[in-house]
Design a protein around this motif. Structure first.
Motif, PDB file in Angstrom:
ATOM      1  N   LYS A 219       0.815  -1.211   0.000  1.00  0.00           N
ATOM      2  CA  LYS A 219       0.000   0.000   0.000  1.00  0.00           C
ATOM      3  C   LYS A 219       0.856   1.272   0.000  1.00  0.00           C
ATOM      4  CE  LYS A 219      -3.707  -2.483   0.138  1.00  0.00           C
ATOM      5  NZ  LYS A 219      -4.489  -2.681  -1.109  1.00  0.00           N
ATOM      6  N   ASP A 220       2.161   1.127   0.265  1.00  0.00           N
ATOM      7  CA  ASP A 220       3.045   2.290   0.231  1.00  0.00           C
ATOM      8  C   ASP A 220       3.357   2.713  -1.203  1.00  0.00           C
ATOM      9  OD1 ASP A 220       4.404  -0.289   0.250  1.00  0.00           O
ATOM     10  OD2 ASP A 220       6.282   0.841   0.140  1.00  0.00           O
ATOM     11  N   LEU A 221       3.039   1.845  -2.163  1.00  0.00           N
ATOM     12  CA  LEU A 221       3.285   2.157  -3.571  1.00  0.00           C
ATOM     13  C   LEU A 221       1.985   2.535  -4.257  1.00  0.00           C
ATOM     14  CD1 LEU A 221       5.540  -0.927  -4.428  1.00  0.00           C
ATOM     15  CD2 LEU A 221       6.322   1.384  -3.858  1.00  0.00           C
ATOM     16  N   ASP A 222       2.068   3.372  -5.295  1.00  0.00           N
ATOM     17  CA  ASP A 222       0.851   3.699  -6.034  1.00  0.00           C
ATOM     18  C   ASP A 222       0.464   2.529  -6.926  1.00  0.00           C
ATOM     19  OD1 ASP A 222       2.276   3.875  -8.556  1.00  0.00           O
ATOM     20  OD2 ASP A 222       2.951   5.870  -7.950  1.00  0.00           O
ATOM     21  N   LEU A 223      -0.769   2.543  -7.391  1.00  0.00           N
ATOM     22  CA  LEU A 223      -1.295   1.419  -8.172  1.00  0.00           C
ATOM     23  C   LEU A 223      -0.472   1.190  -9.434  1.00  0.00           C
ATOM     24  CD1 LEU A 223      -4.961   0.504  -8.833  1.00  0.00           C
ATOM     25  CD2 LEU A 223      -3.402   0.643 -10.765  1.00  0.00           C
ATOM     26  N   GLU A 224      -0.032   2.262 -10.073  1.00  0.00           N
ATOM     27  CA  GLU A 224       0.702   2.128 -11.327  1.00  0.00           C
ATOM     28  C   GLU A 224       2.061   1.458 -11.134  1.00  0.00           C
ATOM     29  OE1 GLU A 224      -0.248   5.496 -14.273  1.00  0.00           O
ATOM     30  OE2 GLU A 224      -0.555   6.396 -12.320  1.00  0.00           O
ATOM     31  N   THR A 225       2.619   1.555  -9.922  1.00  0.00           N
ATOM     32  CA  THR A 225       3.874   0.874  -9.624  1.00  0.00           C
ATOM     33  C   THR A 225       3.614  -0.581  -9.239  1.00  0.00           C
ATOM     34  OG1 THR A 225       4.796   2.969  -8.836  1.00  0.00           O
ATOM     35  CG2 THR A 225       5.991   0.970  -8.247  1.00  0.00           C
ATOM     36  N   ARG A 226       2.500  -0.839  -8.558  1.00  0.00           N
ATOM     37  CA  ARG A 226       2.146  -2.206  -8.163  1.00  0.00           C
ATOM     38  C   ARG A 226       1.701  -3.053  -9.360  1.00  0.00           C
ATOM     39  NH1 ARG A 226      -0.973   0.548  -4.138  1.00  0.00           N
ATOM     40  NH2 ARG A 226      -2.887  -0.155  -5.193  1.00  0.00           N
ATOM     41  N   PHE A 227       1.252  -2.390 -10.406  1.00  0.00           N
ATOM     42  CA  PHE A 227       0.716  -3.070 -11.586  1.00  0.00           C
ATOM     43  C   PHE A 227       1.814  -3.904 -12.253  1.00  0.00           C
ATOM     44  CE2 PHE A 227      -2.799  -2.722 -14.790  1.00  0.00           C
ATOM     45  CZ  PHE A 227      -2.215  -3.431 -15.823  1.00  0.00           C
ATOM     46  N   PHE A 297      -0.539  12.485 -20.609  1.00  0.00           N
ATOM     47  CA  PHE A 297      -1.418  11.609 -21.389  1.00  0.00           C
ATOM     48  C   PHE A 297      -2.655  12.369 -21.845  1.00  0.00           C
ATOM     49  CE2 PHE A 297       0.304   7.528 -19.413  1.00  0.00           C
ATOM     50  CZ  PHE A 297       0.822   7.072 -20.611  1.00  0.00           C
ATOM     51  N   LYS A 298      -3.255  13.111 -20.921  1.00  0.00           N
ATOM     52  CA  LYS A 298      -4.513  13.800 -21.212  1.00  0.00           C
ATOM     53  C   LYS A 298      -4.338  14.822 -22.332  1.00  0.00           C
ATOM     54  CE  LYS A 298      -8.516  15.581 -18.762  1.00  0.00           C
ATOM     55  NZ  LYS A 298      -9.099  15.870 -17.436  1.00  0.00           N
ATOM     56  N   LYS A 299      -3.294  15.629 -22.241  1.00  0.00           N
ATOM     57  CA  LYS A 299      -3.052  16.643 -23.265  1.00  0.00           C
ATOM     58  C   LYS A 299      -2.784  16.003 -24.618  1.00  0.00           C
ATOM     59  CE  LYS A 299      -1.336  20.352 -20.271  1.00  0.00           C
ATOM     60  NZ  LYS A 299      -0.149  21.171 -19.910  1.00  0.00           N
ATOM     61  N   PHE A 300      -2.048  14.905 -24.605  1.00  0.00           N
ATOM     62  CA  PHE A 300      -1.740  14.238 -25.863  1.00  0.00           C
ATOM     63  C   PHE A 300      -2.998  13.721 -26.539  1.00  0.00           C
ATOM     64  CE2 PHE A 300      -1.042  10.361 -28.262  1.00  0.00           C
ATOM     65  CZ  PHE A 300      -0.152  10.814 -29.220  1.00  0.00           C
ATOM     66  N   PHE A 301      -3.832  13.004 -25.794  1.00  0.00           N
ATOM     67  CA  PHE A 301      -5.035  12.424 -26.410  1.00  0.00           C
ATOM     68  C   PHE A 301      -6.068  13.493 -26.759  1.00  0.00           C
ATOM     69  CE2 PHE A 301      -3.526   8.347 -24.543  1.00  0.00           C
ATOM     70  CZ  PHE A 301      -3.575   7.587 -25.707  1.00  0.00           C
ATOM     71  N   LEU A 332      -2.273   0.762 -19.635  1.00  0.00           N
ATOM     72  CA  LEU A 332      -3.300   0.018 -18.899  1.00  0.00           C
ATOM     73  C   LEU A 332      -3.369   0.449 -17.441  1.00  0.00           C
ATOM     74  CD1 LEU A 332      -2.910  -3.627 -20.268  1.00  0.00           C
ATOM     75  CD2 LEU A 332      -4.659  -1.929 -20.850  1.00  0.00           C
ATOM     76  N   SER A 333      -2.211   0.597 -16.808  1.00  0.00           N
ATOM     77  CA  SER A 333      -2.197   0.986 -15.403  1.00  0.00           C
ATOM     78  C   SER A 333      -2.758   2.389 -15.214  1.00  0.00           C
ATOM     79  CB  SER A 333      -0.780   0.898 -14.820  1.00  0.00           C
ATOM     80  OG  SER A 333       0.111   1.784 -15.473  1.00  0.00           O
ATOM     81  N   GLU A 334      -2.523   3.274 -16.192  1.00  0.00           N
ATOM     82  CA  GLU A 334      -3.085   4.621 -16.127  1.00  0.00           C
ATOM     83  C   GLU A 334      -4.610   4.568 -16.177  1.00  0.00           C
ATOM     84  OE1 GLU A 334      -3.212   8.881 -16.073  1.00  0.00           O
ATOM     85  OE2 GLU A 334      -1.679   7.407 -15.546  1.00  0.00           O
ATOM     86  N   ASN A 335      -5.150   3.763 -17.081  1.00  0.00           N
ATOM     87  CA  ASN A 335      -6.607   3.643 -17.194  1.00  0.00           C
ATOM     88  C   ASN A 335      -7.214   2.965 -15.966  1.00  0.00           C
ATOM     89  OD1 ASN A 335      -8.119   4.403 -19.912  1.00  0.00           O
ATOM     90  ND2 ASN A 335      -6.026   3.863 -20.454  1.00  0.00           N
TER      91      ASN A 335
END
Length: 360
Positions: A219-227, A297-301, A332-335
């Motif tokens: 839980k000390d890591l963000d989801l995108e790192t745990r993915f 990501f948001k600006k690019f898309f 995928l982890s971003e979404n």
């Protein structure tokens, strides 16, 4: 397909994060921990079997005897067991977006990725998702020929069950893999995934997976790192055979009050990967419309919102298939992270008449 090459090279985004592990854990200590967890699972399962109700035993026996084929009987049993394990929950779900209906009408194999925030409650939420998807298939003309669910989970969960319950879980679609971080048996996992890939390519199965795996406890890591990138590796392999892979991210969130069952589920916009020659393209998924999306990501898309073929590149050069896994993982982890945060945001504090709540 317009074939335009658009650079998906987002500034300040680390596509190749360091692969984390348990603090202080090496191969030897991980094996020791696995043995302890295995013993505890056996004890827990025996206690659960002792206090299991007749209803649960009957449902388990029924589903264990149904052959996992696309038949009306299997569909009925699938819905019955899903409803049983999801009973009594108030869940805010964005059913109005009709993403599951879209998957059902399309009839093609889909990968569902889910955040693993609560190992106790996640199976029940997965049952809710399965119920909703089953209902969507029932509403189509293909309700007798739909992709069967295949749920990737730690093989120790299955091997510590009694034979009847294990058979029921496998009939329900459970596929065991070696989920260890440092010492996973690649041969075991290859044997598990090979038939899955064959069925997926033939549109015969949907894959459900919690990509965080055992890293969910960090839980000390963000989801995108745990993915973990195992599912990205699978997608990259499938793209060598199947021209398109659809992934639906699903976020789960739970109320903090232990006595309540107020939960939320966010079904994300499908993310589509395609392979055009040596180029891998991707759709934006939930990134453009979410306040939680990484700004780059948001600006690019948003800049390329009218384009459907966004080729994954690095420094303006299309990334070759043998190097694209980390990019697929990051997208995928971003979404999935977006869906997880969206689910937390709409978590109901109390039930109101006009809330979009589904009660099972």
């Amino acid at each position: 397909m317009d074939g335009k090459i658009l650079s998906l090279n987002i500034p300040n985004y680390n596509y190749n994060r360091q692969y984390p592990s348990f603090t202080g854990i090496n191969a030897a200590s991980e094996k020791g921990m696995q043995k302890c967890e295995y013993a505890l699972r056996i004890i827990g399962n025996k206690l659960a079997d002792t206090f299991e109700t007749k209803t649960v035993k009957a449902i388990t026996k029924n589903i264990s005897e149904v052959k996992p084929e696309s038949t009306e009987k299997y569909l009925n049993q699938l819905e019955e067991i899903s409803r049983f394990y999801s009973t009594g929950r108030f869940i805010d779900v964005n059913i109005e977006d009709k993403y599951l209906e879209q998957v059902a009408k399309d009839g093609k194999s889909t990968i569902f990725i889910m955040n693993h925030s609560n190992q106790t409650q996640d199976p029940s939420m997965l049952a809710v998702l399965s119920t909703l998807l089953t209902k969507a298939y029932r509403a189509t003309d293909n309700n007798s020929d739909f992709p069967l669910p295949k749920i990737i989970l730690n093989q120790d969960i299955l091997t510590t069950m009694n034979p009847v319950k294990r058979k029921a879980f496998e009939a329900f679609g459970a596929v065991g893999v070696d989920a260890n971080i440092e010492t996973a048996d690649k041969a075991v996992n290859a044997r598990a995934f090979l038939p899955l890939i064959k069925d997926f390519v033939r549109n015969k199965c949907n894959i459900f997976i919690f990509p965080e795996g055992k890293l969910a406890v960090r839980k000390d890591l963000d989801l995108e790192t745990r993915f973990q990138k195992g599912i990205a590796e699978l997608i990259n392999k499938v793209l060598g055979i199947k021209k398109e892979v659809q992934v639906v991210p699903v976020g789960f969130a739970y109320g903090k009050e232990k006595k309540t069952k107020f939960n939320a589920m966010e079904i994300g916009t499908p993310v589509i990967f395609t392979r055009q020659g040596e180029n891998t393209t991707v759709s934006a998924g939930s990134i453009p419309k979410s306040e939680f999306a990484f700004d780059g990501f948001k600006k690019f898309f948003e800049k390329h919102k009218d384009e459907t073929d966004v080729v994954i590149t690095e420094n303006g050069i299309p990334v070759k298939p043998d190097s694209v896994t980390d990019f697929i993982k990051s997208l995928l982890s971003e979404n999935l992270n977006i869906c997880s945060l969206e689910a937390q945001k709409k978590l109901p504090k109390e039930i109101k008449p006009d809330d979009t709540i589904i009660l099972y």
